[in-house]
Design an enzyme around this catalytic site. Structure first.
Site, PDB file in Angstrom:
ATOM      1  N   HIS B  86     -47.480  -1.795  18.932  1.00 14.20           N
ATOM      2  CA  HIS B  86     -47.818  -0.752  19.832  1.00 14.20           C
ATOM      3  C   HIS B  86     -46.378   0.232  19.685  1.00 14.20           C
ATOM      4  CE1 HIS B  86     -48.320   2.127  23.306  1.00 14.20           C
ATOM      5  NE2 HIS B  86     -47.123   1.413  23.834  1.00 14.20           N
ATOM      6  N   ASP B 115     -42.092  28.766   2.088  1.00 11.87           N
ATOM      7  CA  ASP B 115     -42.775  27.350   2.250  1.00 11.87           C
ATOM      8  C   ASP B 115     -41.363  26.607   2.354  1.00 11.87           C
ATOM      9  OD1 ASP B 115     -43.846  25.065   1.558  1.00 11.87           O
ATOM     10  OD2 ASP B 115     -45.252  25.908   0.840  1.00 11.87           O
ATOM     11  N   TRP B 151     -40.454  -4.404  18.994  1.00  9.88           N
ATOM     12  CA  TRP B 151     -40.329  -3.208  18.082  1.00  9.88           C
ATOM     13  C   TRP B 151     -38.788  -3.481  17.484  1.00  9.88           C
ATOM     14  CZ3 TRP B 151     -37.613   1.115  17.773  1.00  9.88           C
ATOM     15  CH2 TRP B 151     -36.558   1.516  18.618  1.00  9.88           C
ATOM     16  N   SER B 179     -39.944   8.122   3.703  1.00 13.27           N
ATOM     17  CA  SER B 179     -40.795   9.253   4.000  1.00 13.27           C
ATOM     18  C   SER B 179     -39.769  10.211   5.052  1.00 13.27           C
ATOM     19  CB  SER B 179     -41.974   8.827   4.760  1.00 13.27           C
ATOM     20  OG  SER B 179     -42.710   9.976   5.175  1.00 13.27           O
ATOM     21  N   SER B 180     -39.255   9.673   5.939  1.00  8.35           N
ATOM     22  CA  SER B 180     -38.401  10.283   7.059  1.00  8.35           C
ATOM     23  C   SER B 180     -37.051  10.881   6.182  1.00  8.35           C
ATOM     24  CB  SER B 180     -38.016   9.151   8.089  1.00  8.35           C
ATOM     25  OG  SER B 180     -38.960   8.827   8.924  1.00  8.35           O
ATOM     26  N   HIS B 263     -30.390   4.040  18.600  1.00  6.45           N
ATOM     27  CA  HIS B 263     -30.002   5.034  19.696  1.00  6.45           C
ATOM     28  C   HIS B 263     -30.323   6.261  19.179  1.00  6.45           C
ATOM     29  CE1 HIS B 263     -29.560   5.800  23.874  1.00  6.45           C
ATOM     30  NE2 HIS B 263     -28.727   6.911  23.278  1.00  6.45           N
ATOM     31  N   GLU B 265     -32.207   6.959  16.989  1.00 14.03           N
ATOM     32  CA  GLU B 265     -33.717   7.460  16.763  1.00 14.03           C
ATOM     33  C   GLU B 265     -34.417   8.047  18.319  1.00 14.03           C
ATOM     34  OE1 GLU B 265     -35.728   6.702  14.484  1.00 14.03           O
ATOM     35  OE2 GLU B 265     -37.438   6.829  15.580  1.00 14.03           O
ATOM     36  N   TYR B 267     -32.774   9.936  20.278  1.00 19.49           N
ATOM     37  CA  TYR B 267     -32.747  11.421  20.134  1.00 19.49           C
ATOM     38  C   TYR B 267     -33.561  12.094  19.094  1.00 19.49           C
ATOM     39  CZ  TYR B 267     -29.587  10.267  23.814  1.00 19.49           C
ATOM     40  OH  TYR B 267     -29.301   9.688  24.962  1.00 19.49           O
ATOM     41  N   SER B 278     -37.824  24.893  24.777  1.00 21.72           N
ATOM     42  CA  SER B 278     -36.966  26.047  24.705  1.00 21.72           C
ATOM     43  C   SER B 278     -37.675  27.232  24.078  1.00 21.72           C
ATOM     44  CB  SER B 278     -35.922  25.745  23.792  1.00 21.72           C
ATOM     45  OG  SER B 278     -35.175  24.834  24.255  1.00 21.72           O
ATOM     46  N   HIS B 312     -24.977  -0.015  24.759  1.00 21.91           N
ATOM     47  CA  HIS B 312     -25.498  -0.082  26.019  1.00 21.91           C
ATOM     48  C   HIS B 312     -26.390  -0.727  25.986  1.00 21.91           C
ATOM     49  CE1 HIS B 312     -27.017   4.234  25.585  1.00 21.91           C
ATOM     50  NE2 HIS B 312     -28.056   3.274  25.010  1.00 21.91           N
ATOM     51  N   HIS B 313     -27.241  -0.864  24.798  1.00 20.10           N
ATOM     52  CA  HIS B 313     -28.578  -1.729  24.862  1.00 20.10           C
ATOM     53  C   HIS B 313     -28.323  -3.279  24.774  1.00 20.10           C
ATOM     54  CE1 HIS B 313     -31.305   1.835  23.798  1.00 20.10           C
ATOM     55  NE2 HIS B 313     -30.097   2.092  23.306  1.00 20.10           N
ATOM     56  N   THR B 338     -27.178  17.025  28.251  1.00 18.81           N
ATOM     57  CA  THR B 338     -28.625  16.920  28.904  1.00 18.81           C
ATOM     58  C   THR B 338     -28.639  17.730  29.966  1.00 18.81           C
ATOM     59  OG1 THR B 338     -28.884  14.711  27.779  1.00 18.81           O
ATOM     60  CG2 THR B 338     -30.600  15.334  28.976  1.00 18.81           C
ATOM     61  N   LYS B 341     -29.014  21.272  29.152  1.00 18.35           N
ATOM     62  CA  LYS B 341     -30.288  21.985  28.772  1.00 18.35           C
ATOM     63  C   LYS B 341     -31.304  22.090  30.060  1.00 18.35           C
ATOM     64  CE  LYS B 341     -30.304  20.309  24.004  1.00 18.35           C
ATOM     65  NZ  LYS B 341     -30.704  21.407  23.600  1.00 18.35           N
ATOM     66  N   ARG B 460     -40.223  -7.877  30.589  1.00 17.52           N
ATOM     67  CA  ARG B 460     -41.085  -7.041  29.828  1.00 17.52           C
ATOM     68  C   ARG B 460     -41.653  -8.261  28.855  1.00 17.52           C
ATOM     69  NH1 ARG B 460     -37.205  -3.580  26.129  1.00 17.52           N
ATOM     70  NH2 ARG B 460     -39.019  -3.065  25.223  1.00 17.52           N
TER      71      ARG B 460
END
Lengths: 35, 547
Positions: B86, B115, B151, B179-180, B263, B265, B267, B278, B312-313, B338, B341, B460
């Site tokens: 998932h 293009d 994951w 690909s990314s 991390h 990722e 963002y 925006s 921090h993870h 943040t 924004k 979890r």
């Protein structure tokens, strides 16, 4: 050379530089992890 | 010819030769061979939607199992596969490709380019994805089952103790990353080189800016992920010990490497969302975006900070107090840009001539609900609190508020905003209103109780739980089923719009929308901006220089 051709030639250079950076980061990850 | 003709010109010439209307190739091969940025964008969006439904079905299995205490439907090992797949499918198969799809369709039309810079590579970037996704999902049908290590695929769960199918998982991640990276290269080259010469960097729409910065994050982060899975591969198959303590390696190093990717990722999945919001809020506030340049600098600041907060993870892996303090303060620092924004979005709406069309409703929901996710993130960033919350449902609640009511809601908002421009038809706004309230109410029933579950200590990634967690789990599961069903309505609304929607002919579908894309005819022609738009038009259409 048309405007689009000129722009795309620049884009190829940009893409090559960015790709080189990505490969360098990948290599550095392996090298530094192996120390 | 091949050495002297560029991709775009070759494409245009081929179309001119084969099809005098400069339109797409007829038949299904159009979608296989296309180098058109809009076609490729649509492919990305449909692929992302299919993956969203698959990943969502897995979430339904998870919520069905957690509906009551005890083991109901699936074995614990299969439950672990569900949580793992998932997460992977939603991150790499749904959210990221959906943003790349929106970038493909929108960025060239927003910067006056004909293009993407490298259209053939663009085709390749997309067509890698279905094969990578299929390979990832095929692992579930292999002996020993699919990945079941979460994951985050921490070693040694993903190395020493993983099923054989993990090698296919590694290959799939490599392909997804490839690909990314190609997509990011294309976006950087497009923005830097293909932009209309009259458009300076600080004239660019916010969606382009946020994606431009996101592309640099991808270039810096994805090779690190590729390195991590490469080392997993060699640890598993070629006798290395990068992450094996018995051979002199360090499993905690895996976590450092993973989160150095992981991390940023986060963002990567939220900065383009900021861009979409925006674009939408000024349109329906009938005011220029408040604080355009501060938005750009805030995006850049978030991008830089995202690379210096990864640990921090990992507060519970053990680290010196000085390290904990540093990572805590650096993390909390991210709330400043943040907050800028959120302040700017609210200030744009302040005393605006507001109207609440469907995209605006999603945008407002985004601002409120994403802020809830941001606040719970602040709580998690505080070391002594995180020691309590770590690996509980509080974390699950936090990142689902950020990624579902944040990233996913912004994608839905973007689709509702630009869909009439893409297909020249308006969706059924009554049904879309029902869809909005259905999704917004149910998503909170689904995720808000998870805060309480986490604070009460429910871990979890566990298929069973103690009796005291039963009530909130039941509520969350009911919310989950209702929220899951809302996506069938979304699918109907989109298909119905494309096939039967009211025809829209105005170039500016939303009367106060600003931007070069709204100067194009509706629906947007197959080829656009073969001639550069003049600077006067760019300035007139700038969303931040006045309405």
């Amino acid at each position: 050379m048309s405007e689009i051709q000129r722009k795309q030639r620049g884009a190829m250079v940009t893409a090559a530089v960015i790709a080189a950076v990505a490969i360098a980061i990948f290599s550095l990850t392996l090298i530094l992890s192996g120390k | 010819m091949a050495t002297t003709t560029t991709d775009i010109e070759a494409d245009i010439q081929n179309h001119a030769h084969d099809d005098h209307h400069h339109g797409p190739e007829p038949g299904l091969m159009r979608w296989v061979k296309t180098t058109n940025h809009k076609d490729i964008g649509y492919l990305y969006l449909w692929f992302a939607f299919i993956m969203l439904l698959i990943g969502g079905a897995m979430a339904m299995v998870i919520r069905a199992e957690l509906f009551m205490p005890g083991l109901q439907f699936v074995e614990p090992q299969f439950f672990n596969q569900m949580t793992t797949m998932h997460g992977l499918i939603m991150v790499f198969g749904a959210i990221m490709p959906a943003f790349v799809g929106l970038a493909n369709i929108q960025i060239p039309t927003m910067i006056g380019a004909p293009d993407m810079a490298l259209p053939r590579m663009n085709n390749w970037s997309f067509w890698i994805l279905p094969f990578a996704g299929a390979m990832l999902m095929s692992t579930m049908f292999m002996e020993g089952g699919g990945p079941a290590f979460g994951w985050t695929f921490y070693a040694p769960l993903s190395t020493t103790f993983a099923p054989q199918s993990t090698d296919y998982f590694i290959f799939a991640i490599h392909m997804l990353g490839f690909s990314s990276i190609m997509g990011a290269i294309n976006i950087i080259a497009t923005v830097m080189n293909m932009r209309a010469s009259g458009m300076k960097l600080m004239d660019m729409p916010l969606f382009v800016w946020t994606w431009f910065i996101t592309a640099f994050l991808l270039i810096a982060a994805m090779p690190v992920l590729a390195g991590a899975v490469t080392m997993m591969l060699t640890d598993r198959n070629f006798g290395t010990s990068f992450f094996d303590a018995a051979g002199g390696g360090d499993p905690v190093m895996f976590q450092h490497i993973f989160w150095f990717f992981g991390h940023p990722e986060v963002y990567i999945m939220i900065l383009p969302a900021f861009g979409i919001i925006s674009q939408i809020i000024p349109t329906f506030s009938r005011k220029p975006l408040f604080g355009y340049s501060s938005m750009v600098y805030a995006t850049g600041s978030i991008a830089v900070l995202s690379f210096v907060v990864w640990a921090h993870h990992m507060f519970l892996t053990g680290m010196p107090v000085a390290g904990q303090m540093y990572f805590m303060y650096a993390t909390i620092l991210i709330s400043v840009p943040t907050g800028v924004k959120v302040f700017n979005w609210v200030s744009t709406m302040w005393r605006g001539s507001l109207s609440f069309e469907i995209p605006m409703m999603w945008a407002v929901a985004f601002v409120i609900l994403f802020t809830i996710g941001g606040l719970s993130g602040l709580m998690l960033g505080i070391v002594p609190a995180d020691i309590q919350y770590h690996d509980t449902y509080f974390v699950v609640a936090h990142f689902h508020y950020v990624l579902v009511t944040g990233a996913l809601f912004s994608i839905i908002a973007g689709v509702y905003y630009w869909l009439p421009k893409w297909c020249g038809r308006m969706y059924n706004e009554k049904l879309a209103t029902i869809h909005f309230w259905w999704a917004v109410l149910s998503v909170n029933v689904l995720f808000f109780p998870m805060h309480f579950l986490g604070l009460a200590g429910m871990p979890r990634r566990i298929p069973d739980y103690s009796l005291q967690f039963a009530d909130f789990n039941l509520i969350a599961s009911v919310g989950g089923f209702v929220f899951g069903l809302s996506f069938l309505l979304l699918a109907y609304i989109i298909v119905d719009c494309i096939r039967n929607g009211r025809v829209v002919k105005e170039a500016r579908v939303w009367e106060s929308a600003k931007g070069l894309e709204w100067t194009l005819p509706t629906p947007a022609p197959y080829h656009t901006f073969n001639e550069e738009p003049p600077r006067e038009l760019i300035l007139k259409e700038s969303s931040h220089t006045g309405h």
